[in-house]
Design an enzyme around this catalytic site. Structure first.
Site: not given
Ligand code: ADP
Ligand code: MG
Length: 480
Positions: A145, A128, A309, A147, A367, A152, A371-372, A455
Site C-alpha cells: 500500500e 511511506r 485503497k 500511506n 481490503k 509511522s 488504514e491502521g 517491520r
Molecule cells: N496483498 C497482500 N498480500 C499479503 N499480505 C498483505 C497484502 N496486503 C496487506 N497485507 C498485510 O496486511 C497488512 C495491512 O495491510 P495494508 O494494506 O497495509 O493496510 P493498512 O492500511 O491497514 O496498513 C500489511 O502490512 C501486510 O502485512
Molecule cells: Mg499498512
C-alpha cells in the site's frame, strides 16, 4: 504455502547463554534510545517499555532495496499528481463513497473546500510506500500500500541500525555492519516539516501535531518534536487532539488557523486516519476548519483521498499510469511493483473479480477503505464476505488484491514481557520507504526519498502492525 527461505545473517541458533546475555543488552539499548512504546495493558505515562524488535537484522535483497529507494521520488510525484486530478479522484471514489461513510465524510470536506476556494495551495506529504517480496516472482518487491497519512516508525527505525550495530559488535560480528544501510528517516521527515514551515513564511507561526487521545507510539512522535526543537529552536510545536482543535482553534479573517494567538504554519496529522478518531461531529468540524485554513496540511485532504485503497486499485487499471506518467521506463518500473488489484464495483469487472476470488479465496486479500491495520480479510473470510456481499452495493467499499507470499527468514523476536530466550520463528519482512514532497498543483518544490523501515512479523500472522502488537521493528541486512 511453500515459500523459500533466506538464511539469517548469523548461523542460528545462538548458544543459549550468548542469546540470553545479548537480549538483555539489546533490551537496555532499546529502552535507553527510545526504541519503545507505552504499555497498552497497564498504561502509565511515566513509563516506556521496549517496542517489539527482531534481534538480528533480517536479510533483504540489495537490488530490491535499491529499487524501492530509487522509485520513491517517482511515486511521490505520481501520488501528488493523482491528488491534484479532481476528475480522477471523483470518478475513482464515486462508488466506494456511496457505501462507506468515512470515505464520504472526507470526500465531502474536499468538495466543500474546493467549492469555497482553496486557501492554501501547498501540501506537504510525508509518505511511506510499503512492500513485501513476492517469492514466486524472484523475490521482487510488490507494493502492499501507499500511506499518505500518519506514516509511522520513521523516527524509531532511524535508531535501529545503531542498535543492530551494537548487537553485532557484541556478538563479535562487527564485520557484518557494512551490509546495513544508514537510515536517516527522522531527519528527512523533519526537514519536510521545516521546509513547509519556511514556505509558509511567518516566523512567529507554530507547527501543530494532531494526536490521538492516548499516544501509545509516543517515541515515534516525540522524536520529531525533539529533532525540530534541536535543529530549529525557534519553531514551537503544539500537540492537540481533534477535540482540542475543535475547542481551542479559530479561523481569523485571513483564514489563518489560530491557536494560542499564533497562526499555524503546518498541521501534521498523526491521527485522523480511522473512523474511531472522529467519535463525534466535533472532530469532523475540526477537520473541516483545518482544511479551510491557510495552514499547510500534512496531508491535505486530497493527499489522504489519494492514499485510499480504491485509488491504489485504480492506478493498476491498464492505461492509468500512462495518463499520469507518460509511457516511459519509469512507468514500466512502477507497473512492475503492482500485484493483481481488482475492483469489486457493482459491474461486469467487479462480478468477474468476485467469481475469481470465490474460486480460490486463498489467493487474495479483501481490503476495505481503511488504514491502521487489522481491517483486511484473508482466506475463508474472503469467501464468506464475498458470498454475503455479492448482491449488495456494499462490496464497492472493498478492493480485491492478490496475496503476496514473501520468503521466510528465521529469527528471534524480542517482546516486552515475553519469556527469554524466545524461540526461533519463521518470519516475513515488510519494507517501508519514506518520501517527502511539497508542492502545489502546478509546481513541486521538494521531492525526496528520506529513509526506510523494516517491520517483521510471524510468517503465519496475516498482518504485522507493530503498534497493533503483531509485528516487530527490524533493520534490513542487504544480501546480493
Ligand atoms: N496483498 C497482500 N498480500 C499479503 N499480505 C498483505 C497484502 N496486503 C496487506 N497485507 C498485510 O496486511 C497488512 C495491512 O495491510 P495494508 O494494506 O497495509 O493496510 P493498512 O492500511 O491497514 O496498513 C500489511 O502490512 C501486510 O502485512
Ligand atoms: Mg499498512
Amino acid at each position: 504455502m511453500s515459500q523459500a527461505r533466506f538464511a539469517s545473517c548469523l548461523p542460528l541458533p545462538l548458544e543459549q547463554k550468548v542469546l540470553v546475555n545479548i537480549i538483555e543488552k539489546a533490551k537496555d539499548w532499546a529502552l535507553m534510545h527510545g526504541v519503545g512504546m507505552r504499555d497498552k495493558k497497564h498504561f502509565n505515562k511515566d513509563t516506556i517499555q521496549i517496542a517489539p524488535f527482531v534481534l538480528l537484522p533480517s536479510p533483504f535483497p540489495r537490488a530490491e532495496f535499491t529499487k524501492a529507494i530509487e522509485l520513491q521520488p517517482v511515486l511521490n510525484e505520481l501520488m501528488h499528481k493523482v491528488a491534484h486530478d479532481d476528475g480522477f479522484l471523483e470518478s475513482t471514489l464515486q462508488n466506494a463513497l456511496q457505501v462507506d461513510e468515512f470515505t464520504a465524510n472526507l470526500y465531502n470536506i474536499w468538495i466543500t473546500v474546493r467549492n469555497e476556494g482553496i486557501s492554501q495551495s501547498l501540501s506537504l506529504g510525508l509518505f511511506r510506500s510499503d512492500y513485501l517480496m513476492q517469492n514466486a516472482d524472484r523475490n521482487a518487491i510488490k507494493q502492499v500500500e501507499f500511506n499518505t497519512i500518519a506514516s509511522s516508525f520513521g523516527a524509531i527505525t532511524s535508531n535501529l541500525p545503531a542498535m543492530s550495530r551494537y548487537i553485532l559488535r557484541q556478538l563479535g560480528h562487527g564485520d557484518l555492519i557494512k551490509n546495513m544501510p544508514e537510515n536517516r528517516a527522522l531527519s528527512g521527515l523533519c526537514s519536510g516539516i521545516t521546509e513547509a514551515f519556511d514556505l509558509f513564511g511567518v516566523p512567529t507561526a507554530v507547527v501543530l501535531f494532531v494526536v490521538e487521545e492516548v499516544s501509545y507510539n509516543i517515541c515515534d512522535q516525540r522524536f520529531h518534536e525533539f529533532y525540530i526543537s534541536e535543529t530549529r529552536p525557534e519553531i514551537q510545536i503544539i500537540r492537540k487532539t481533534m477535540n482540542e482543535i475543535y475547542e481551542e482553534t479559530e479561523l481569523n479573517d485571513k483564514k489563518q488557523l489560530i491557536i494560542d494567538n499564533k497562526p499555524v504554519a503546518v498541521v501534521y496529522y498523526r491521527s485522523g486516519y480511522e473512523p474511531a478518531q472522529y467519535p463525534s461531529s466535533k472532530e469532523w468540524d475540526a477537520r473541516l476548519r483545518v482544511e479551510r485554513s491557510t495552514a499547510i496540511k500534512c496531508p491535505s485532504i486530497a493527499y489522504q483521498l489519494a492514499g485510499t485503497k480504491k485509488v491504489q486499485q485504480a492506478l493498476a487499471v491498464p492505461g492509468v499510469l500512462e495518463k499520469f506518467m507518460g509511457g516511459g521506463n519509469a512507468t514500466e518500473r512502477v507497473r512492475d511493483i503492482f500485484t493483481g488489484l481488482y475492483s469489486l464495483d457493482f459491474d461486469e469487472n467487479g462480478e468477474r473479480a468476485v467469481e475469481m476470488a470465490l474460486e480460490d479465496a486463498e489467493r487474495f486479500v479483501l481490503k476495505p477503505q481503511r488504514e491502521g491495520g487489522g481491517n483486511n480479510l484473508y482466506g475463508s473470510d474472503v469467501r464468506e464476505a464475498l458470498i454475503r456481499m455479492r448482491h449488495s452495493r456494499e462490496r464497492a467499499a472493498y478492493i480485491l488484491m492478490e496475496r503476496i507470499l514473501p520468503p521466510l527468514v528465521p529469527g528471534y523476536v524480542v517482546r516486552p514481557g515475553a519469556a527469554v530466550p524466545p524461540p526461533i520463528t519463521d518470519l516475513v519482512s515488510e519494507l517501508g520507504i519514506f518520501g517527502v514532497i511539497i508542492g502545489t498543483k502546478e509546481k513541486i518544490f521538494y521531492n525526496k526519498q528520506v529513509g526506510h523501515m523494516l517491520r517483521t512479523k510471524l510468517a503465519d500472522a496475516n498482518e504485522g502492525g507493530v503498534a497493533a502488537g503483531l509485528g516487530a521493528l527490524d533493520s534490513p541486512y542487504l544480501i546480493d
